[in-house]
Design an enzyme around this catalytic site. Structure first.
Site, PDB file in Angstrom:
ATOM      1  N   PRO A 144       0.830  -1.202   0.000  1.00 46.42           N
ATOM      2  CA  PRO A 144       0.000   0.000   0.000  1.00 46.42           C
ATOM      3  C   PRO A 144       0.866   1.255   0.000  1.00 46.42           C
ATOM      4  O   PRO A 144       1.856   1.346   0.714  1.00 46.42           O
ATOM      5  CB  PRO A 144      -0.792  -0.140   1.303  1.00 46.42           C
ATOM      6  CG  PRO A 144      -0.812  -1.608   1.573  1.00 46.42           C
ATOM      7  CD  PRO A 144       0.519  -2.107   1.096  1.00 46.42           C
ATOM      8  N   GLU A 145       0.483   2.217  -0.829  1.00 50.01           N
ATOM      9  CA  GLU A 145       1.206   3.478  -0.896  1.00 50.01           C
ATOM     10  C   GLU A 145       0.508   4.485   0.010  1.00 50.01           C
ATOM     11  O   GLU A 145      -0.543   4.213   0.587  1.00 50.01           O
ATOM     12  CB  GLU A 145       1.245   3.969  -2.341  1.00 50.01           C
ATOM     13  CG  GLU A 145       1.607   2.890  -3.344  1.00 50.01           C
ATOM     14  CD  GLU A 145       2.954   3.071  -4.009  1.00 50.01           C
ATOM     15  OE1 GLU A 145       3.558   4.143  -3.843  1.00 50.01           O
ATOM     16  OE2 GLU A 145       3.401   2.141  -4.699  1.00 50.01           O
ATOM     17  N   LYS A 171       2.868   5.858   5.583  1.00 55.93           N
ATOM     18  CA  LYS A 171       2.209   4.560   5.492  1.00 55.93           C
ATOM     19  C   LYS A 171       1.744   4.046   6.848  1.00 55.93           C
ATOM     20  O   LYS A 171       1.382   2.882   6.985  1.00 55.93           O
ATOM     21  CB  LYS A 171       3.158   3.553   4.836  1.00 55.93           C
ATOM     22  CG  LYS A 171       3.566   3.957   3.421  1.00 55.93           C
ATOM     23  CD  LYS A 171       4.482   2.930   2.806  1.00 55.93           C
ATOM     24  CE  LYS A 171       4.926   3.366   1.423  1.00 55.93           C
ATOM     25  NZ  LYS A 171       5.780   2.354   0.778  1.00 55.93           N
ATOM     26  N   ASN A 220       6.564   1.508  -4.264  1.00 51.58           N
ATOM     27  CA  ASN A 220       7.245   1.095  -5.490  1.00 51.58           C
ATOM     28  C   ASN A 220       6.556   1.604  -6.752  1.00 51.58           C
ATOM     29  O   ASN A 220       7.205   1.962  -7.731  1.00 51.58           O
ATOM     30  CB  ASN A 220       7.357  -0.431  -5.534  1.00 51.58           C
ATOM     31  CG  ASN A 220       8.622  -0.885  -6.214  1.00 51.58           C
ATOM     32  OD1 ASN A 220       9.643  -0.201  -6.170  1.00 51.58           O
ATOM     33  ND2 ASN A 220       8.572  -2.038  -6.868  1.00 51.58           N
ATOM     34  N   ARG A 237      13.703  -4.140  -3.719  1.00 52.40           N
ATOM     35  CA  ARG A 237      12.466  -4.085  -4.484  1.00 52.40           C
ATOM     36  C   ARG A 237      12.760  -4.186  -5.973  1.00 52.40           C
ATOM     37  O   ARG A 237      13.854  -3.872  -6.430  1.00 52.40           O
ATOM     38  CB  ARG A 237      11.729  -2.763  -4.214  1.00 52.40           C
ATOM     39  CG  ARG A 237      11.496  -2.451  -2.753  1.00 52.40           C
ATOM     40  CD  ARG A 237      10.588  -3.473  -2.077  1.00 52.40           C
ATOM     41  NE  ARG A 237       9.287  -3.532  -2.720  1.00 52.40           N
ATOM     42  CZ  ARG A 237       8.313  -2.644  -2.520  1.00 52.40           C
ATOM     43  NH1 ARG A 237       8.486  -1.654  -1.676  1.00 52.40           N
ATOM     44  NH2 ARG A 237       7.158  -2.770  -3.137  1.00 52.40           N
TER      45      ARG A 237
END
Length: 266
Positions: free
Chosen positions: A2-3, A51, A172, A253
């Site tokens: 989740p962003e 976040k 990401n 990532r």
């Protein structure tokens, strides 16, 4: 993962379901809070910082500290859902439930949450004080975010943008998309990125544009398969030049980029 905009949206869901209500029960399925009972506590507000999700509560009179914060982090797979009283909890399997908060007309259920902590609101800083400027916060400061990024000039920009100590809220997807839009290769050292302030300003604009909806788009289109330029599009043609999009690991990532629109790092 989740962003920041997803966490912001989640905070609004909890705000609408619980704010101003007195809890009729709670169930914590995490060891540190297993015996905690929030019955008769009042939900004051729901907020996010980067976040991190912060549910602020007022304890009943006579319980000592009056103001508390229930903190949770969604990480890769956590989520909160709100259900009307009596509605079936259908979002995830029951064994993933970590927190249940019951109110007269709604129930909030937290699935696969991480770092679930209950602290006095005055001590929130020990959980979020390390974060950089929040891209969706009222105090967003592009200059401070730029200063934090430039403090580590040798780090690849694709890694630096994900460090929440620099700026809070980018994940990401937005990392990949903002670097494509600025024509910057993800391995470019921070010191060699032109107009860092312009880059972080664009990142903030992208998150803000998607705030309030669950479909995240950097292209302007909300149609399935048309919402991103490079993210999740390995081997597909670049929407600008037709070159096949590439994917590789960067830091911990994966990253996506166009080798033509984002020339190799110096």
């Amino acid at each position: 993962m989740p962003e920041g905009d997803t966490v912001w949206n989640t905070a609004r869901v909890l705000e609408r379901a619980l704010a101003g209500t007195r809890l009729t029960g709670s169930d914590f399925r995490v060891p540190a809070l297993a015996t905690t009972d929030l019955t008769d506590w009042t939900v004051r507000e729901s907020a996010s910082q980067g976040k991190h999700l912060l549910l602020r509560l007022d304890a009943p009179a006579g319980t000592g500290e009056s103001r508390w914060t229930l903190h949770s982090h969604l990480r890769m797979d956590g989520t909160w859902r709100a259900y009307t009283t009596g509605e079936r909890w259908s979002a995830r399997p029951a064994h993933l439930i970590r927190v249940v908060l019951r109110a007269p007309v709604a129930t909030a259920v937290g699935y696969h949450l991480h770092e679930v902590t209950l602290v006095p609101t005055a001590e929130e800083g020990r959980l979020t004080g390390h974060l950089g400027p929040d891209l969706l916060g009222v105090g967003w400061d592009a200059t401070e975010a730029t200063r934090r990024l430039t403090a580590h000039p040798d780090i690849p920009i694709g890694v630096a943008l994900l460090d929440q100590r620099n700026l809070a809220g980018i994940g990401n997807l937005y990392k990949c998309e903002v670097l494509f839009l600025r024509g910057v290769h993800p391995r470019t050292p921070v010191r060699d990125v032109p107009d860092l302030t312009g880059l972080v300003t664009l990142a903030q604009a992208l998150l803000a544009a998607n705030r309030g909806r669950w479909t995240q788009s950097s292209t302007g289109s909300l149609r399935h398969g048309q919402t991103s330029y490079v993210y999740g599009r390995r081997a597909q043609p670049c929407r600008r030049c037709g070159t096949a999009i590439r994917k590789e690991d960067l830091g911990e990532r994966v990253t996506y980029w166009c080798p033509t629109c984002q020339p190799g790092a110096p």
